[in-house]
Design an enzyme around this catalytic site. Sequence first.
Site, mmCIF file in Angstrom:
data_model
loop_
_atom_site.group_PDB
_atom_site.id
_atom_site.type_symbol
_atom_site.label_atom_id
_atom_site.label_comp_id
_atom_site.label_asym_id
_atom_site.label_seq_id
_atom_site.Cartn_x
_atom_site.Cartn_y
_atom_site.Cartn_z
ATOM 1 N N GLY A 1 0.807 -1.099 0.065
ATOM 2 C CA GLY A 1 0.000 -0.096 0.146
ATOM 3 C C GLY A 1 0.804 1.347 -0.057
ATOM 4 C CG ASP B 1 -0.564 0.362 -4.604
ATOM 5 O OD1 ASP B 1 -0.527 1.161 -3.407
ATOM 6 O OD2 ASP B 1 -1.476 0.398 -5.182
ATOM 7 C CB THR C 1 -9.678 -0.220 6.057
ATOM 8 O OG1 THR C 1 -9.349 0.674 6.801
ATOM 9 C CG2 THR C 1 -8.723 -1.363 6.156
ATOM 10 C CG LEU D 1 0.173 9.746 9.106
ATOM 11 C CD1 LEU D 1 -0.546 10.645 8.047
ATOM 12 C CD2 LEU D 1 1.189 9.059 8.297
ATOM 13 C CB CYS E 1 -9.327 9.007 9.424
ATOM 14 S SG CYS E 1 -7.942 8.431 8.319
ATOM 15 C CE LYS F 1 -5.037 18.728 8.513
ATOM 16 N NZ LYS F 1 -4.339 17.752 9.397
ATOM 17 N NE ARG G 1 -11.621 24.957 7.305
ATOM 18 C CZ ARG G 1 -11.585 23.421 7.583
ATOM 19 N NH1 ARG G 1 -11.095 23.391 8.731
ATOM 20 N NH2 ARG G 1 -11.754 22.612 6.636
HETATM 21 N N1 LIG Z 1 -4.763 9.007 5.238
HETATM 22 C C1 LIG Z 1 -4.414 8.973 6.658
HETATM 23 O O1 LIG Z 1 -4.120 10.225 7.066
HETATM 24 C C2 LIG Z 1 -4.453 7.813 7.790
HETATM 25 C C3 LIG Z 1 -3.776 8.092 8.899
HETATM 26 C C4 LIG Z 1 -3.775 6.976 9.782
HETATM 27 C C5 LIG Z 1 -4.484 5.849 9.366
HETATM 28 N N2 LIG Z 1 -4.899 5.745 8.180
HETATM 29 C C6 LIG Z 1 -5.290 4.333 7.757
HETATM 30 O O2 LIG Z 1 -4.499 3.790 7.142
HETATM 31 C C7 LIG Z 1 -4.803 2.907 5.873
HETATM 32 C C8 LIG Z 1 -4.417 3.415 4.686
HETATM 33 O O3 LIG Z 1 -5.077 4.525 4.188
HETATM 34 P P1 LIG Z 1 -4.489 5.679 2.960
HETATM 35 O O4 LIG Z 1 -4.955 7.005 3.482
HETATM 36 O O5 LIG Z 1 -2.899 5.456 3.094
HETATM 37 O O6 LIG Z 1 -4.932 4.850 1.860
HETATM 38 P P2 LIG Z 1 -4.880 5.182 0.304
HETATM 39 O O7 LIG Z 1 -6.055 5.180 -0.489
HETATM 40 O O8 LIG Z 1 -4.173 6.535 -0.069
HETATM 41 O O9 LIG Z 1 -3.740 4.066 0.043
HETATM 42 C C9 LIG Z 1 -4.079 2.585 -0.009
HETATM 43 C C10 LIG Z 1 -3.026 2.076 -1.227
HETATM 44 O O10 LIG Z 1 -3.252 0.757 -0.967
HETATM 45 C C11 LIG Z 1 -3.138 0.211 -2.184
HETATM 46 N N3 LIG Z 1 -3.705 -1.337 -2.112
HETATM 47 C C12 LIG Z 1 -5.019 -1.724 -1.983
HETATM 48 N N4 LIG Z 1 -4.864 -3.030 -1.907
HETATM 49 C C13 LIG Z 1 -3.768 -3.516 -2.197
HETATM 50 C C14 LIG Z 1 -3.196 -4.813 -2.062
HETATM 51 N N5 LIG Z 1 -3.737 -5.838 -1.965
HETATM 52 N N6 LIG Z 1 -1.860 -4.921 -2.516
HETATM 53 C C15 LIG Z 1 -0.961 -3.473 -2.400
HETATM 54 N N7 LIG Z 1 -1.648 -2.491 -2.258
HETATM 55 C C16 LIG Z 1 -2.940 -2.506 -2.274
HETATM 56 C C17 LIG Z 1 -4.171 0.900 -2.965
HETATM 57 O O11 LIG Z 1 -3.933 0.848 -4.523
HETATM 58 C C18 LIG Z 1 -3.732 2.286 -2.554
HETATM 59 O O12 LIG Z 1 -2.759 2.821 -3.269
HETATM 60 C C19 LIG Z 1 -6.500 2.929 6.061
HETATM 61 O O13 LIG Z 1 -7.037 1.815 6.757
HETATM 62 C C20 LIG Z 1 -6.830 4.284 6.985
HETATM 63 O O14 LIG Z 1 -7.709 4.146 7.504
HETATM 64 C C21 LIG Z 1 -5.053 6.644 7.240
HETATM 65 O O1 LIG Z 2 -10.081 21.867 15.808
HETATM 66 C C1 LIG Z 2 -10.165 21.372 14.733
HETATM 67 C C2 LIG Z 2 -9.316 20.228 14.277
HETATM 68 C C3 LIG Z 2 -9.756 19.630 13.248
HETATM 69 N N1 LIG Z 2 -10.781 19.889 12.417
HETATM 70 C C4 LIG Z 2 -11.108 19.165 11.239
HETATM 71 O O2 LIG Z 2 -10.938 17.864 11.538
HETATM 72 C C5 LIG Z 2 -10.708 17.172 10.170
HETATM 73 C C6 LIG Z 2 -9.587 16.290 10.445
HETATM 74 O O3 LIG Z 2 -8.372 16.765 10.771
HETATM 75 P P1 LIG Z 2 -6.883 16.401 11.370
HETATM 76 O O4 LIG Z 2 -7.556 15.311 12.542
HETATM 77 O O5 LIG Z 2 -6.062 17.169 11.842
HETATM 78 O O6 LIG Z 2 -6.621 15.389 10.034
HETATM 79 P P2 LIG Z 2 -6.638 14.021 9.825
HETATM 80 O O7 LIG Z 2 -5.440 13.846 8.567
HETATM 81 O O8 LIG Z 2 -7.782 13.637 9.352
HETATM 82 O O9 LIG Z 2 -6.059 13.332 10.838
HETATM 83 C C7 LIG Z 2 -6.979 12.335 11.890
HETATM 84 O O10 LIG Z 2 -7.225 11.147 11.249
HETATM 85 C C8 LIG Z 2 -5.874 10.331 10.892
HETATM 86 C C9 LIG Z 2 -6.325 9.028 10.391
HETATM 87 O O11 LIG Z 2 -6.898 8.176 11.226
HETATM 88 C C10 LIG Z 2 -5.256 9.943 12.367
HETATM 89 O O12 LIG Z 2 -3.984 9.356 12.126
HETATM 90 C C11 LIG Z 2 -4.907 11.745 12.807
HETATM 91 O O13 LIG Z 2 -4.267 11.174 14.233
HETATM 92 C C12 LIG Z 2 -6.281 12.279 13.164
HETATM 93 O O14 LIG Z 2 -6.027 13.790 13.613
HETATM 94 C C13 LIG Z 2 -10.344 18.349 9.215
HETATM 95 O O15 LIG Z 2 -11.520 18.370 8.192
HETATM 96 C C14 LIG Z 2 -10.255 19.445 10.080
HETATM 97 O O16 LIG Z 2 -10.359 20.645 9.289
HETATM 98 C C15 LIG Z 2 -11.615 21.050 12.930
HETATM 99 O O17 LIG Z 2 -12.626 21.218 12.098
HETATM 100 N N2 LIG Z 2 -11.266 21.569 13.948
#
Ligand SMILES: NC(=O)c1ccc[n+]([C@@H]2O[C@H](COP(=O)([O-])OP(=O)(O)OC[C@H]3O[C@@H](n4cnc5c(N)ncnc54)[C@H](O)[C@@H]3O)[C@@H](O)[C@H]2O)c1
Ligand SMILES: O=c1ccn([C@@H]2O[C@H](COP(=O)(O)OP(=O)(O)O[C@H]3O[C@H](CO)[C@@H](O)[C@H](O)[C@H]3O)[C@@H](O)[C@H]2O)c(=O)[nH]1
EC number: 1.1.1.22
Length: 475
Positions: free
Chosen positions: A13, A38, A93, A164, A277, A340, A446
């Site tokens: 991924g 990927d 997911t 993150l 998320c 954001k 905002r």
């Molecule tokens: N985006 C965030 O800020 C964030 C932060 C924390 C946790 N998460 C969690 O992390 C996970 C990934 O999120 P993301 O935002 O990186 O998703 P994303 O959609 O950006 O990336 C997922 C990648 O996985 C690939 N993929 C799917 N099935 C696959 C397979 N079988 N083998 C290899 N690659 C495959 C897809 O092609 C895609 O490029 C999710 O469960 C999400 O909830 C996301």
């Molecule tokens: O005081 C605040 C803080 C955030 N937001 C909004 O809330 C959303 C989420 O913001 P933020 O949490 O900063 O960004 P994400 O990248 O979605 O990160 C969250 O979701 C990730 C995916 O699970 C987690 O890993 C992080 O810890 C968690 O902060 C955005 O639309 C922000 O504009 C507000 O409206 N007010």
Amino acid sequence: MSDDWELKICCMGAGYVGGPTMAVIAKRCPKIRVCVVDISQKQIDAWKTDDLPIYEPGLLEVVQECRGRNLFFSTDIAAEIEAADIIFISVNTPTKTQGIGAGRAANIKNCELCARTIADVATTGKIVVEKSTVPVRTAQAIARVLQSNEKGLKFQVLSNPEFLAEGTAIADLMKPDRVLIGGQQSEEGLAAAAKLVSVYAHWVPREQIITTNLWSSELSKLVANAFLAQRVSSINSISALCEATGADVLEISRAVGMDDRIGKRFLQPSIGFGGSCFQKDILNLVYLCETYGLNECAAYWNQVILMNDFQKKRFSEKIVASMFNTVTGKKIAMLGYAFKKDTGDVRETPSMFVLRDLVHEQAHVHVYDPQVKREDMWIEMDYTCGMNKDNTPRLEESVVTAPDAYAACEKAHALLILTEWDEFKTYDYKKIYESMMKPAFVFDGRNLLDHDALRAIGFEVHALGKPDPLKFSDL
Ligand SMILES: NC(=O)c1ccc[n+]([C@@H]2O[C@H](COP(=O)([O-])OP(=O)(O)OC[C@H]3O[C@@H](n4cnc5c(N)ncnc54)[C@H](O)[C@@H]3O)[C@@H](O)[C@H]2O)c1
Ligand SMILES: O=c1ccn([C@@H]2O[C@H](COP(=O)(O)OP(=O)(O)O[C@H]3O[C@H](CO)[C@@H](O)[C@H](O)[C@H]3O)[C@@H](O)[C@H]2O)c(=O)[nH]1
């Protein structure tokens, strides 16, 4: 390939989590070989260029430093699994769209598929790490799929959720509040967890690396997001009360947040939280509660989502009501579309719901966002709102993506601030005012701009949770 590597890591991924997380591991651990794989050739090809598939401040510099040294990107999934000691599963997911639990349960099919691929192609035992956010007890399903290999191989499954936030991913990864590692409490499970601890210990202070059992780790991730989103919904509910009473939501955030027990962060009112998320993970938690018959717990957390829906709708309604109950045929400038600042990500962005409502009202919307790509707006609009050019022919023609904010605002009746990009604070608003239709409305979703200065120029300003000076006065 050198055989002197301290360890070999493969990450399945290459998205918002897999890419930045592995880039930082590669930067901090030059003796560890890290390969991100990927199924999407396009995604992997982009990671090999300087036009990375995601925008994240500081990411390109880290990738440029490590790529080709100990950071690699590949679609040869089988070879990289075979070579690795530790395999991260960092695939998407999303919320299920069909079948049992549709609209709430998380779909872990991609995780299961990764486990099946590992079981099929591996010829030696591996440590398999869930990086994706998953329902509690998913590790059990992954372990069962892995153990059912017919080669007698032993796998250890760990949970290592990622915390993150987008826009600050590199800073968050370099200096995480904590790293959480869950594992089986057996001798082999503890040894596997210790190995993963040793990777993070290259740069994260040991006391900030927490080890727990598998289920606590999986569930902590959902709980952390639910608590964060709950704070946003809480302050947003108060923003509505402020508008009705003349109180100022920013003064309340400050007064309340200075209590150490409450804390200052995540009390910023907005037009609703977005991103891939929060909603998905709360729905996942709600579904889990229901599955275990805890209906009151489910209803409690579901209210966080309902409040978010209310806030998004409230903002659109405020725009229409303030502009003489009609925006039909009017040009509206939308500054900011990402969920954001400092990201181009539009997944579940609240701006999309405002855009949808304005299109329904037959407005002409001119959108400017420094990072968002027009094609991504339509992909997400179709996926989340079910609106596309086939079922809504007006959609594409009534939405213009403007080259800059000045062009977006020219002859507009209203200017909306939907994302808190820093550059929006630096514009010449007198010049913008002069180019707009009168009365010129500002709807600041905002609380980003200087509202007194805007009113002095001549704008009619509506700001979230701030008292309307025409409606309220001091005693
Ligand atoms: N985006 C965030 O800020 C964030 C932060 C924390 C946790 N998460 C969690 O992390 C996970 C990934 O999120 P993301 O935002 O990186 O998703 P994303 O959609 O950006 O990336 C997922 C990648 O996985 C690939 N993929 C799917 N099935 C696959 C397979 N079988 N083998 C290899 N690659 C495959 C897809 O092609 C895609 O490029 C999710 O469960 C999400 O909830 C996301
Ligand atoms: O005081 C605040 C803080 C955030 N937001 C909004 O809330 C959303 C989420 O913001 P933020 O949490 O900063 O960004 P994400 O990248 O979605 O990160 C969250 O979701 C990730 C995916 O699970 C987690 O890993 C992080 O810890 C968690 O902060 C955005 O639309 C922000 O504009 C507000 O409206 N007010």
